[in-house]
Design a protein around this motif. Structure first.
Motif, PDB file in Angstrom:
ATOM      1  N   PHE A   1    -104.200 -78.477 -20.776  1.00  0.00           N
ATOM      2  CA  PHE A   1    -104.012 -79.997 -20.937  1.00  0.00           C
ATOM      3  C   PHE A   1    -102.799 -80.209 -22.019  1.00  0.00           C
ATOM      4  N   ILE A   2    -103.252 -79.511 -23.259  1.00  0.00           N
ATOM      5  CA  ILE A   2    -102.589 -79.648 -24.562  1.00  0.00           C
ATOM      6  C   ILE A   2    -101.147 -79.081 -24.301  1.00  0.00           C
ATOM      7  N   THR A   3    -100.870 -77.800 -23.670  1.00  0.00           N
ATOM      8  CA  THR A   3     -99.619 -77.217 -23.514  1.00  0.00           C
ATOM      9  C   THR A   3     -98.618 -78.205 -22.788  1.00  0.00           C
ATOM     10  N   TYR A   4     -99.444 -78.932 -21.627  1.00  0.00           N
ATOM     11  CA  TYR A   4     -98.633 -79.651 -20.531  1.00  0.00           C
ATOM     12  C   TYR A   4     -98.106 -80.899 -21.385  1.00  0.00           C
ATOM     13  N   ASP A   5     -98.929 -81.352 -22.292  1.00  0.00           N
ATOM     14  CA  ASP A   5     -98.478 -82.531 -22.825  1.00  0.00           C
ATOM     15  C   ASP A   5     -97.297 -82.211 -23.755  1.00  0.00           C
ATOM     16  N   ASP A   6     -97.099 -80.956 -24.110  1.00  0.00           N
ATOM     17  CA  ASP A   6     -95.766 -80.521 -24.925  1.00  0.00           C
ATOM     18  C   ASP A   6     -94.674 -80.453 -24.014  1.00  0.00           C
ATOM     19  N   TYR A   7     -94.837 -80.286 -22.685  1.00  0.00           N
ATOM     20  CA  TYR A   7     -93.982 -80.039 -21.501  1.00  0.00           C
ATOM     21  C   TYR A   7     -93.808 -80.952 -20.497  1.00  0.00           C
ATOM     22  N   ASP A   8     -94.450 -82.003 -20.406  1.00  0.00           N
ATOM     23  CA  ASP A   8     -94.501 -82.954 -19.270  1.00  0.00           C
ATOM     24  C   ASP A   8     -93.212 -83.433 -19.041  1.00  0.00           C
ATOM     25  N   HIS A   9     -92.341 -83.358 -19.930  1.00  0.00           N
ATOM     26  CA  HIS A   9     -90.885 -84.102 -19.593  1.00  0.00           C
ATOM     27  C   HIS A   9     -90.126 -83.173 -18.693  1.00  0.00           C
ATOM     28  N   PHE A  10     -90.398 -82.063 -18.956  1.00  0.00           N
ATOM     29  CA  PHE A  10     -89.736 -81.033 -18.066  1.00  0.00           C
ATOM     30  C   PHE A  10     -90.502 -80.852 -16.566  1.00  0.00           C
TER      31      PHE A  10
ATOM     32  N   ILE B   1     -99.869 -71.762  -5.902  1.00  0.00           N
ATOM     33  CA  ILE B   1     -99.073 -72.775  -5.366  1.00  0.00           C
ATOM     34  C   ILE B   1     -98.077 -73.267  -6.400  1.00  0.00           C
ATOM     35  N   TYR B   2     -98.590 -73.867  -7.430  1.00  0.00           N
ATOM     36  CA  TYR B   2     -98.130 -74.674  -8.647  1.00  0.00           C
ATOM     37  C   TYR B   2     -97.382 -73.869  -9.621  1.00  0.00           C
ATOM     38  N   ARG B   3     -97.558 -72.549  -9.334  1.00  0.00           N
ATOM     39  CA  ARG B   3     -96.992 -71.538 -10.361  1.00  0.00           C
ATOM     40  C   ARG B   3     -95.501 -71.311  -9.484  1.00  0.00           C
ATOM     41  N   ALA B   4     -95.444 -71.435  -8.508  1.00  0.00           N
ATOM     42  CA  ALA B   4     -94.392 -71.091  -7.532  1.00  0.00           C
ATOM     43  C   ALA B   4     -93.379 -72.403  -7.421  1.00  0.00           C
ATOM     44  N   LYS B   5     -93.968 -73.541  -7.907  1.00  0.00           N
ATOM     45  CA  LYS B   5     -93.068 -74.809  -7.857  1.00  0.00           C
ATOM     46  C   LYS B   5     -92.838 -75.043  -9.102  1.00  0.00           C
ATOM     47  N   VAL B   6     -92.951 -74.242 -10.113  1.00  0.00           N
ATOM     48  CA  VAL B   6     -92.272 -74.565 -11.442  1.00  0.00           C
ATOM     49  C   VAL B   6     -91.054 -74.631 -11.672  1.00  0.00           C
ATOM     50  N   GLU B   7     -90.334 -73.590 -11.295  1.00  0.00           N
ATOM     51  CA  GLU B   7     -89.054 -73.595 -11.170  1.00  0.00           C
ATOM     52  C   GLU B   7     -88.153 -74.427 -10.771  1.00  0.00           C
ATOM     53  N   ASP B   8     -88.655 -74.867  -9.713  1.00  0.00           N
ATOM     54  CA  ASP B   8     -87.827 -76.158  -9.004  1.00  0.00           C
ATOM     55  C   ASP B   8     -88.066 -77.343  -9.695  1.00  0.00           C
ATOM     56  N   GLU B   9     -89.543 -77.693 -10.079  1.00  0.00           N
ATOM     57  CA  GLU B   9     -89.756 -78.835 -10.742  1.00  0.00           C
ATOM     58  C   GLU B   9     -88.905 -78.888 -11.977  1.00  0.00           C
ATOM     59  N   VAL B  10     -88.789 -77.970 -12.947  1.00  0.00           N
ATOM     60  CA  VAL B  10     -87.995 -77.927 -13.958  1.00  0.00           C
ATOM     61  C   VAL B  10     -86.500 -78.108 -13.780  1.00  0.00           C
ATOM     62  N   ASP B  11     -86.019 -77.365 -12.999  1.00  0.00           N
ATOM     63  CA  ASP B  11     -84.588 -77.293 -12.605  1.00  0.00           C
ATOM     64  C   ASP B  11     -84.345 -78.817 -12.151  1.00  0.00           C
ATOM     65  N   HIS B  12     -85.271 -79.583 -11.449  1.00  0.00           N
ATOM     66  CA  HIS B  12     -84.901 -81.059 -11.118  1.00  0.00           C
ATOM     67  C   HIS B  12     -84.884 -82.009 -12.249  1.00  0.00           C
ATOM     68  N   SER B  13     -85.893 -81.629 -13.093  1.00  0.00           N
ATOM     69  CA  SER B  13     -85.951 -82.862 -14.302  1.00  0.00           C
ATOM     70  C   SER B  13     -85.062 -82.397 -15.446  1.00  0.00           C
ATOM     71  N   ILE B  14     -84.832 -81.135 -15.951  1.00  0.00           N
ATOM     72  CA  ILE B  14     -84.440 -80.814 -17.280  1.00  0.00           C
ATOM     73  C   ILE B  14     -83.159 -81.612 -17.537  1.00  0.00           C
ATOM     74  N   GLN B  15     -82.206 -81.668 -16.404  1.00  0.00           N
ATOM     75  CA  GLN B  15     -80.876 -82.156 -16.833  1.00  0.00           C
ATOM     76  C   GLN B  15     -81.120 -83.612 -17.310  1.00  0.00           C
ATOM     77  N   LYS B  16     -81.964 -84.396 -16.510  1.00  0.00           N
ATOM     78  CA  LYS B  16     -82.013 -85.769 -16.973  1.00  0.00           C
ATOM     79  C   LYS B  16     -82.856 -85.868 -18.234  1.00  0.00           C
ATOM     80  N   VAL B  17     -83.709 -84.969 -18.580  1.00  0.00           N
ATOM     81  CA  VAL B  17     -84.272 -85.075 -19.875  1.00  0.00           C
ATOM     82  C   VAL B  17     -83.371 -84.798 -21.191  1.00  0.00           C
ATOM     83  N   TYR B  18     -82.565 -83.918 -20.907  1.00  0.00           N
ATOM     84  CA  TYR B  18     -81.117 -83.730 -21.888  1.00  0.00           C
ATOM     85  C   TYR B  18     -80.216 -84.819 -22.099  1.00  0.00           C
ATOM     86  N   ASN B  19     -80.101 -85.515 -20.713  1.00  0.00           N
ATOM     87  CA  ASN B  19     -79.143 -86.447 -20.902  1.00  0.00           C
ATOM     88  C   ASN B  19     -79.698 -87.638 -21.388  1.00  0.00           C
TER      89      ASN B  19
END
Length: 253
Positions: A35-44, A106-124
């Motif tokens: 939970f704590i770590t997710y809070d640090d990375y939830d934007h990604f 299941i969610y471990r396999a989804k991590v890469e796609d989720e981060v790839d989808h959201s990280i550009q928006k976060v940096y912009n």
């Protein structure tokens, strides 16, 4: 030989119940860490369903404390009803932990796609002059993971913040920690972290999911042993009425 085996089973069962209490604390810690770590990375990683395994593992940890109490009382008193309840609850928890392992993968396999989808928006959306939650998240990740940009520091040149500041520099969070005079200028790339953040964020999130998976697997194995010992005690208790009590050393009439 049979009496020795059953006494050993009871002793192991009592010991396992003590382990269950320790496991309860460890599982709750692992769940809280997620939970704590997710809070640090939830934007990604915006999929909140990723927290389902953590929620389940905290619930299992809480239940394990109760299971340990029931198991100790049932084993020492040799209550058939108590041991049967103990085995049933352990079986349900075991099934739950199997579900946690499956969801974790299941969610471990989804991590890469989720981060790839959201990280550009976060940096912009980064705004270094008036830091918001997303900006703080980027600065935190770049400092913690010692990275800069999505793939490397040159990615900052494509952000709105970089174009608005017009100073040919990246955020100070890109500066190597050992350098006190770093200004983030792209004219001194040797002062900046060279590795991009996307791969490191994916790696970090996947490591977190593996903590959950390994914790669930480890304690599922312990629970299997607990169920086996409880079943041995139950079977012996049903077949032999002249049965040595663990608490008194006498016989059960």
């Amino acid at each position: 030989m049979g009496q020795c085996g059953i006494t050993s089973s009871k002793t192991v069962l009592v010991f396992l119940n003590l382990i269950f209490w320790a496991a309860a604390g460890i599982l709750c810690y692992v769940g809280a860490y997620v939970f704590i770590t997710y809070d640090d990375y939830d934007h990604f990683f915006e999929d909140v369903y990723t927290l389902i395994p953590a929620v389940i593992i905290i619930a299992v940890g809480t239940l394990l404390f109760i299971i340990g109490l029931i198991g100790c009382c049932a084993t020492i008193r040799e209550s058939r009803c108590g041991l049967a309840t103990f085995v049933i609850i352990l079986l349900l928890v075991f099934i739950t932990e199997v579900v946690v392992v499956v969801l974790g993968y299941i969610y471990r396999a989804k991590v890469e796609d989720e981060v790839d989808h959201s990280i550009q928006k976060v940096y912009n959306g980064y705004n270094g002059t008036n830091p918001d939650a997303a900006s703080r998240a980027i600065d935190y990740v770049q400092r913690q993971l010692r990275c800069c940009g999505i793939h490397n520091y040159s990615d900052w040149e494509n952000t709105i913040w970089f174009k608005q500041t017009k100073n040919n520099s990246v955020p100070l969070s890109c500066c190597k920690a050992a350098l006190s005079n770093c200004t983030g200028s792209l004219t001194r790339p040797m002062d900046l972290y060279s590795e991009g953040c996307e791969a490191l964020v994916v790696k970090k999130l996947q490591e977190i999911m593996m903590y959950v998976i390994w914790a669930a697997l480890a304690f599922a194995a312990i629970q299997l042993l607990g169920m086996l010992c409880a079943c041995i005690v139950l079977c012996r208790r049903s077949r032999d009425p002249a049965y040595e009590l663990l608490i008194t050393g006498g016989t059960y009439a």
